[in-house]
Scaffold this motif. Structure first.
Motif, PDB file in Angstrom:
ATOM      1  N   ILE A  10      62.351 -60.299 -10.115  1.00  0.00           N
ATOM      2  CA  ILE A  10      62.446 -59.424  -8.947  1.00  0.00           C
ATOM      3  C   ILE A  10      62.322 -60.254  -7.674  1.00  0.00           C
ATOM      4  N   ASP A  17      64.810 -56.032  -0.371  1.00  0.00           N
ATOM      5  CA  ASP A  17      65.476 -55.653  -1.611  1.00  0.00           C
ATOM      6  C   ASP A  17      66.461 -54.525  -1.280  1.00  0.00           C
ATOM      7  N   GLU A  19      69.075 -53.332  -2.722  1.00  0.00           N
ATOM      8  CA  GLU A  19      69.397 -52.428  -3.825  1.00  0.00           C
ATOM      9  C   GLU A  19      68.257 -51.433  -4.057  1.00  0.00           C
ATOM     10  N   GLY A  20      67.035 -51.915  -4.019  1.00  0.00           N
ATOM     11  CA  GLY A  20      65.873 -51.042  -4.161  1.00  0.00           C
ATOM     12  C   GLY A  20      65.768 -50.051  -3.015  1.00  0.00           C
ATOM     13  N   LEU A  23      68.414 -47.322  -3.550  1.00  0.00           N
ATOM     14  CA  LEU A  23      67.964 -46.427  -4.606  1.00  0.00           C
ATOM     15  C   LEU A  23      66.879 -45.482  -4.089  1.00  0.00           C
ATOM     16  N   THR A  38      60.676 -48.698  -3.933  1.00  0.00           N
ATOM     17  CA  THR A  38      61.406 -48.969  -5.170  1.00  0.00           C
ATOM     18  C   THR A  38      62.002 -50.361  -5.072  1.00  0.00           C
ATOM     19  N   ARG A  39      61.789 -51.172  -6.106  1.00  0.00           N
ATOM     20  CA  ARG A  39      62.369 -52.516  -6.147  1.00  0.00           C
ATOM     21  C   ARG A  39      63.186 -52.636  -7.425  1.00  0.00           C
ATOM     22  N   VAL A  40      64.302 -53.308  -7.333  1.00  0.00           N
ATOM     23  CA  VAL A  40      65.228 -53.452  -8.452  1.00  0.00           C
ATOM     24  C   VAL A  40      65.278 -54.922  -8.844  1.00  0.00           C
TER      25      VAL A  40
END
Length: 84
Positions: A10, A17, A19-20, A23, A38-40
């Motif tokens: 991560i 992040d 992407e996170g 999301l 939220t982390r991706v």
């Protein structure tokens, strides 16, 4: 002995992040505001034969570093080992 080793890659906490964030904004917040972040990342599972848990962990860490599976400048890794 056989071990299931999980490698999670991560972004470091100080690195954005996107992407996170996307999301979080477009999916998670439709359901709840209770999720604060939220982390991706990436998830890779290995089945390793090793003499002990520490050897299995070190092997996967070596693969991650020498195989350049992540960029240590922006990513951090989490390695979890479970006996099969």
């Amino acid at each position: 002995m056989i071990y299931n080793v999980e490698l999670i890659i991560i972004n470091k906490d100080i690195v954005r992040d996107p992407e996170g964030e996307t999301l979080q904004k477009y999916v998670i917040e439709k359901f709840t505001r209770d999720v604060l972040e939220t982390r991706v990342g990436k998830y890779i599972q290995f089945k390793v034969e090793a003499s002990n848990e520490d050897s299995a962990r070190k092997l996967v860490e070596k693969i991650a570093v020498e195989g350049k599976l992540y960029n240590p400048i922006v990513h951090k890794i989490i390695v979890r080992v479970n006996k099969q």
